[in-house]
Write an enzyme that holds these catalytic residues in place. Structure first.
Site, PDB file in Angstrom:
ATOM      1  N   GLU A 162       1.068  -0.752  13.403  1.00  0.00           N
ATOM      2  CA  GLU A 162      -0.321  -1.186  13.627  1.00  0.00           C
ATOM      3  C   GLU A 162      -0.510  -2.081  14.850  1.00  0.00           C
ATOM      4  OE1 GLU A 162      -1.483  -2.931   9.879  1.00  0.00           O
ATOM      5  OE2 GLU A 162      -1.314  -1.024   8.823  1.00  0.00           O
ATOM      6  N   GLU A 267       1.795   7.173   4.640  1.00  0.00           N
ATOM      7  CA  GLU A 267       1.286   6.293   3.570  1.00  0.00           C
ATOM      8  C   GLU A 267       0.090   6.948   2.872  1.00  0.00           C
ATOM      9  OE1 GLU A 267       0.726   2.227   4.866  1.00  0.00           O
ATOM     10  OE2 GLU A 267       2.394   2.328   6.269  1.00  0.00           O
TER      11      GLU A 267
HETATM   12  C1  GLA Z   1      -0.307  -0.930   5.509  1.00  0.00           C
HETATM   13  C2  GLA Z   1       1.187  -1.177   5.593  1.00  0.00           C
HETATM   14  C3  GLA Z   1       1.869  -0.905   4.292  1.00  0.00           C
HETATM   15  C4  GLA Z   1       1.104  -1.434   3.120  1.00  0.00           C
HETATM   16  C5  GLA Z   1      -0.302  -0.881   3.140  1.00  0.00           C
HETATM   17  C6  GLA Z   1      -1.122  -1.365   1.981  1.00  0.00           C
HETATM   18  O1  GLA Z   1      -0.672   0.370   5.620  1.00  0.00           O
HETATM   19  O2  GLA Z   1       1.805  -0.432   6.600  1.00  0.00           O
HETATM   20  O3  GLA Z   1       3.126  -1.537   4.322  1.00  0.00           O
HETATM   21  O4  GLA Z   1       1.076  -2.839   3.159  1.00  0.00           O
HETATM   22  O5  GLA Z   1      -0.899  -1.349   4.317  1.00  0.00           O
HETATM   23  O6  GLA Z   1      -0.403  -1.774   0.894  1.00  0.00           O
END
Ligand code: GLA
Length: 372
Positions: A162, A267
């Protein structure tokens, strides 16, 4: 039993699939990892009670359905390196052992992030920002120690998480403020030195939105031009019912694949609870603020929404399967609905493929039906 090396081979080859479609209403006749075995790895983010074997509902699902794992929290800086000079690998070691004993492709998440990183990392003993050289030395020590410990055992690392703003510029994080634009280059270099065989990923959310995607493309090109090894771009895909569109997703995977990197869906979950505030981000802080107190489905997900969710998952997997040569892994952020970070105070959510009692949902069948 497949070895990690053979799983990895499949993930990289992206062989054409030869699996029969499963009828929408049939009992699940296959598992996720088998359905997509010729397409990509299927992963789950696991929590501590899962990789320590205490979650009697979750563990058998993980073992049966998934061939890759990501650590929900235990490899984040605050967990593994809580105080200066003090590393704690107790939980992370168990995580890696769980993956190894189940012959899984093991992901490290994450080395450099602005969240879940203690303040001391950026400060001197007087609470003042450290210099570039000090922060680079801390970054090097962290990466060399953590990646070095699992050298040859963790196959892929989310090196930077990020780094971008929604407009595609670099986020004003302490990493950027103190080190400058090249903190990403340094992080990837240090990771490569610590484990030359490990695959290295840049991971972010909302890359399906044009300005942010353009920023990520520029970032990857810049790293490549500097001779830095970047193997994969991770699309987090914390998605909504109506975002991103299949077209945006398709374009996004295509443009990254053209850069010569693999795409990983890192994710995945689908937020089904309506929001009162417009919120198209996976920023964990903003999400908590925007969603508190709206408990539309406190007593269960109505059948109509259950079917909508199944259709949404089918739509997403249709695109992933079309791109099976570009995509090496699809990882869900959690196993059952009860595990998900998208549940919150006053907010019962249903974002995954297994319900709170561990049963496959209509969305599971819809996903498996997308396998060729
Ligand atoms: C982000 C992070 C993850 C996790 C998610 C929400 O996407 O990369 O590690 O913390 O948020 O849980």
């Amino acid at each position: 039993m497949k070895t990690t090396a053979s799983l990895l081979g499949l993930a990289l080859l992206g062989c054409p699939a030869g699996f029969p479609a499963v009828a929408q209403d049939a009992a699940p006749a296959t598992t996720l990892k088998d359905a997509f075995k010729n397409d990509f790895l299927i992963g789950a983010a696991v929590n501590q009670s899962q990789f320590e074997g205490r979650d009697a509902r979750g563990v058998p699902i993980i073992q049966a359905q998934f061939n890759s794992i990501s650590p929900e929290n235990v490899l984040k800086w605050e967990s593994v390196h809580p105080r200066p000079g003090e590393y704690d690998f107790t939980a992370a070691d168990r995580y890696v052992q769980f993956g190894e004993s189940n012959h899984m492709y093991i992901i490290g998440h994450t080395l450099v992030w602005h969240n879940q990183t203690p303040r001391w990392v950026f400060e001197d003993e007087h609470g003042q920002p450290v210099t570039r050289d000090v922060l680079l030395a801390r970054l090097h020590d962290h990466i060399a120690t953590v990646v070095g410990r699992y050298r040859g055992r963790i196959q892929g690392w989310d090196v930077v998480n990020e780094a971008l703003n929604e407009d595609g510029t670099l986020r004003d994080s302490p990493w950027h403020r103190i080190i400058g634009d090249d903190y990403l280059e340094k992080a990837f270099q240090f990771a490569h030195e610590a484990d030359p065989q490990a695959r290295l990923h840049y991971n972010d959310y909302s890359l399906e939105n044009r300005p942010k995607r353009d920023g990520a493309i520029a970032l990857i090109k810049k790293l490549q031009a500097a001779g830095i090894r970047v193997d994969c771009v991770g699309l987090q895909d914390h998605v909504k019912m109506d975002w991103p569109t299949p077209g945006e997703l398709d374009r996004t995977i295509s443009v990254f694949a053209k850069l010569g990197v693999k795409v990983m869906i890192t994710e995945l979950d689908v937020d089904v609870v309506p929001k009162t505030q417009q919120n198209r981000t996976a920023d964990i802080v903003q999400n908590a603020r925007a969603t508190a107190g709206e408990d539309a489905f406190a007593h269960g997900l109505p059948e109509a929404q259950q079917q909508e969710l199944a259709r949404r998952y089918a739509e997403l997997f249709q695109v992933y399967v079309q791109h099976r040569r570009d995509i090496s892994r699809v990882t869900f952020w959690g196993v059952t609905d009860g595990d998900s970070w998208l549940n919150g105070p006053g907010r019962v959510n249903y974002p995954l493929l297994f319900d709170r009692s561990g049963q496959p949902k209509p969305a599971f069948r819809a996903v498996v039906a997308q396998a060729k």
